[in-house]
Structure formats: C-alpha cells, structure tokens
Design a protein around this motif. Sequence first.
Motif, PDB file in Angstrom:
ATOM      1  N   ILE A   1       0.837  -1.199   0.000  1.00 30.31           N
ATOM      2  CA  ILE A   1       0.000   0.000   0.000  1.00 30.31           C
ATOM      3  C   ILE A   1       0.866   1.241   0.000  1.00 30.31           C
ATOM      4  CG2 ILE A   1      -1.879  -1.182   1.201  1.00 30.31           C
ATOM      5  CD1 ILE A   1      -1.064   0.362   3.744  1.00 30.31           C
ATOM      6  N   TRP A   2       0.295   2.335  -0.492  1.00 32.66           N
ATOM      7  CA  TRP A   2       0.929   3.643  -0.462  1.00 32.66           C
ATOM      8  C   TRP A   2      -0.180   4.688  -0.458  1.00 32.66           C
ATOM      9  CZ3 TRP A   2      -0.866   5.373  -5.112  1.00 32.66           C
ATOM     10  CH2 TRP A   2      -0.990   4.430  -6.152  1.00 32.66           C
ATOM     11  N   ASP A   3       0.151   5.894  -0.010  1.00 33.61           N
ATOM     12  CA  ASP A   3      -0.846   6.958   0.109  1.00 33.61           C
ATOM     13  C   ASP A   3      -1.511   7.237  -1.236  1.00 33.61           C
ATOM     14  OD1 ASP A   3      -1.026   7.868   2.813  1.00 33.61           O
ATOM     15  OD2 ASP A   3       1.016   8.633   2.628  1.00 33.61           O
ATOM     16  N   GLY A   4      -2.844   7.149  -1.242  1.00 35.34           N
ATOM     17  CA  GLY A   4      -3.591   7.457  -2.444  1.00 35.34           C
ATOM     18  C   GLY A   4      -3.947   6.264  -3.302  1.00 35.34           C
ATOM     19  N   LEU A   5      -3.479   5.091  -2.946  1.00 38.91           N
ATOM     20  CA  LEU A   5      -3.810   3.884  -3.712  1.00 38.91           C
ATOM     21  C   LEU A   5      -5.324   3.656  -3.689  1.00 38.91           C
ATOM     22  CD1 LEU A   5      -3.058   1.182  -5.141  1.00 38.91           C
ATOM     23  CD2 LEU A   5      -2.832   0.193  -2.849  1.00 38.91           C
ATOM     24  N   GLN A   6      -5.901   3.385  -4.857  1.00 33.65           N
ATOM     25  CA  GLN A   6      -7.329   3.103  -4.969  1.00 33.65           C
ATOM     26  C   GLN A   6      -7.522   1.607  -5.241  1.00 33.65           C
ATOM     27  OE1 GLN A   6      -9.257   5.789  -7.803  1.00 33.65           O
ATOM     28  NE2 GLN A   6      -7.637   7.292  -7.458  1.00 33.65           N
ATOM     29  N   VAL A   7      -8.283   0.953  -4.377  1.00 34.81           N
ATOM     30  CA  VAL A   7      -8.511  -0.486  -4.487  1.00 34.81           C
ATOM     31  C   VAL A   7     -10.007  -0.740  -4.589  1.00 34.81           C
ATOM     32  CG1 VAL A   7      -8.126  -2.747  -3.426  1.00 34.81           C
ATOM     33  CG2 VAL A   7      -6.468  -0.900  -3.054  1.00 34.81           C
ATOM     34  N   ASN A   8     -10.391  -1.612  -5.499  1.00 33.75           N
ATOM     35  CA  ASN A   8     -11.799  -1.973  -5.658  1.00 33.75           C
ATOM     36  C   ASN A   8     -11.958  -3.489  -5.681  1.00 33.75           C
ATOM     37  OD1 ASN A   8     -13.227   0.687  -6.135  1.00 33.75           O
ATOM     38  ND2 ASN A   8     -11.677   0.783  -7.742  1.00 33.75           N
ATOM     39  N   SER A   9     -13.018  -3.962  -5.037  1.00 28.76           N
ATOM     40  CA  SER A   9     -13.329  -5.381  -5.099  1.00 28.76           C
ATOM     41  C   SER A   9     -13.895  -5.704  -6.472  1.00 28.76           C
ATOM     42  CB  SER A   9     -14.319  -5.763  -3.999  1.00 28.76           C
ATOM     43  OG  SER A   9     -15.500  -4.973  -4.095  1.00 28.76           O
ATOM     44  N   GLN A  10     -13.947  -6.993  -6.798  1.00 33.14           N
ATOM     45  CA  GLN A  10     -14.340  -7.409  -8.140  1.00 33.14           C
ATOM     46  C   GLN A  10     -15.485  -8.425  -8.105  1.00 33.14           C
ATOM     47  OE1 GLN A  10     -10.024  -7.063 -10.396  1.00 33.14           O
ATOM     48  NE2 GLN A  10     -10.636  -9.052  -9.615  1.00 33.14           N
TER      49      GLN A  10
END
Length: 273
Positions: free
Chosen positions: A91-100
């Motif tokens: 992880i890093w600041d601003g990472l966008q993660v979405n489930s699928q």
Amino acid sequence: MSSFRVSGRGRVDHTQPIQFTFDGKKIKGFKGDTIASALLANGIHLMGRSFKYHRPRGAVTAGSEEPNALVGTRRGPGRFEPNTRATVQEIWDGLQVNSQNRYPSLSFDVGAINDKAYMLFSAGFYYKTFMWPKSFWDKVYEPFIRAAAGLGVSPTEPDPDHYASRYLHTDVLIIGAGPAGLAAALTAARAGSQVTLVDENPEAGGSLLSEPSVMIEDMSAWDWVVKTVAELKELGVKVMTRTTAIGYYHQNMVGLCEKLTDHLASPDAETPR
C-alpha cells in the motif's frame, strides 16, 4: 485498527501511517502493509466474490499463491490493473482499491442468488444446455456468457507507463531469498562466483520474517538476515527484491520480472514500471 494486530510482531513501520481506499472507503495502514494485511488489521475479511456462485471470499494465503483476494488497483488515469493479489500489493498513500465480481456492492451481491440455485448449475451443465435451441447461441447465450466471464474488468485507457528490458549475465542465479537462498548465495559469493539473488517479496528473509524467535549463529533470525544481506552486498552480490522468475528457457536463460514503481506513491516519471 491496533486491536487486530499482534503487538510486537510484523514487519510494518508504525511511524509511517498510510491511507488508501477500498471500494471508496478510507482505510488506514502502515508502511510495509499489503492490501490484505491492512484490510485484516481493520477487521475487513471480505475482499471478493467467487466466480460462479458469488460466494464471499477473503485472503487464505500470505503471498503470490493467493487464489481468492483478487482486487482492482488504480494509481490514476490509465493506470488501472485488474486481478491484483491483495496479499502481494504494497500500500501507499492514495492507492485506490476496488473489489471485483460483485453487483451492486461487495456486501450485497445479487449474483449470490446463484449459490441458492446451485442445483441448477452443476459442473458442466452448460455443455448441453446452451446447445438448445440452436438459434439462441448468438443472440442470448454467447452475449450473456461473455458478460459474466472473468473476474476483473479489462483496462480501457491507454497505458501511460513505459517498460524496459535488459540482459544480465551471472555465474550463479539463486531464486528465493529465504534462509536457504541466503546461505547458498553467501557460500557462492565467498567462493568468488558472481551471484544474483532474486526474490518476489519486498525484502529478503523468506520464512524467517515470520519467525523472529529463531536463532541462527547466536543471533535472532531478523538480525541474521540484516547481517547476511549486508555481507552479500559487500561481496558484490546483486540482490533483486520485488522480482519474480517467470520462466526457464533454452541455453540457461531465465526470465525475470522486476517491479520498480508499483510500491511507490509518486514514482519518477522517467523510471520504467
């Protein structure tokens, strides 16, 4: 968040908090966390849905062998990647993660009705079902199957990143920087060989990173790893972390894939991915 972490354990840096999003929700973690470890530290176990029955799925491993916790990650325009293993991506600041593979949301997925109707969807049911009537294939069956296939959504924007390739010649290539790999690299380097040591993880140590109480040469496992890696570098060993061996080809050629920027919040624009 701290109530879900084991005090005094783990390789995260508690002095460097990091914030990213998961399905639009802000999640807090620390430098050294993967998506999976940060979500688990926040009490989040549901990370995706199974392909066929849309059953709830979470992480079941701690590495690249993870079959369930597959997510989509985004850095910005054009930098979207589906089916990223949550157990591997740092992880890093601003990472966008979405489930699928869910609709309309991860917690409430209408596709889960398939689980209730599992008797109608036994293995191989489609081989004969979709052959009748024949006229339905082009207009009904095939469009539906194509829409339902896969887990992640393919990127649609041009890829703005650039990539580089090069040849590396070495006497000894060691894949895996666990205790055996480190010991082998040290032995070969001390004997005068040109050594390259690669590991897919962010740091060397392998299983020793999970066993800080193990003693090697009268020192703790973590101290031994630090000492050994330092000596390897002094001996001229090329240590490549975040590097996966992807194939063994003719004439002793091994393909390696090194990730240079996927763990950085603001990578240099001139650096290849």
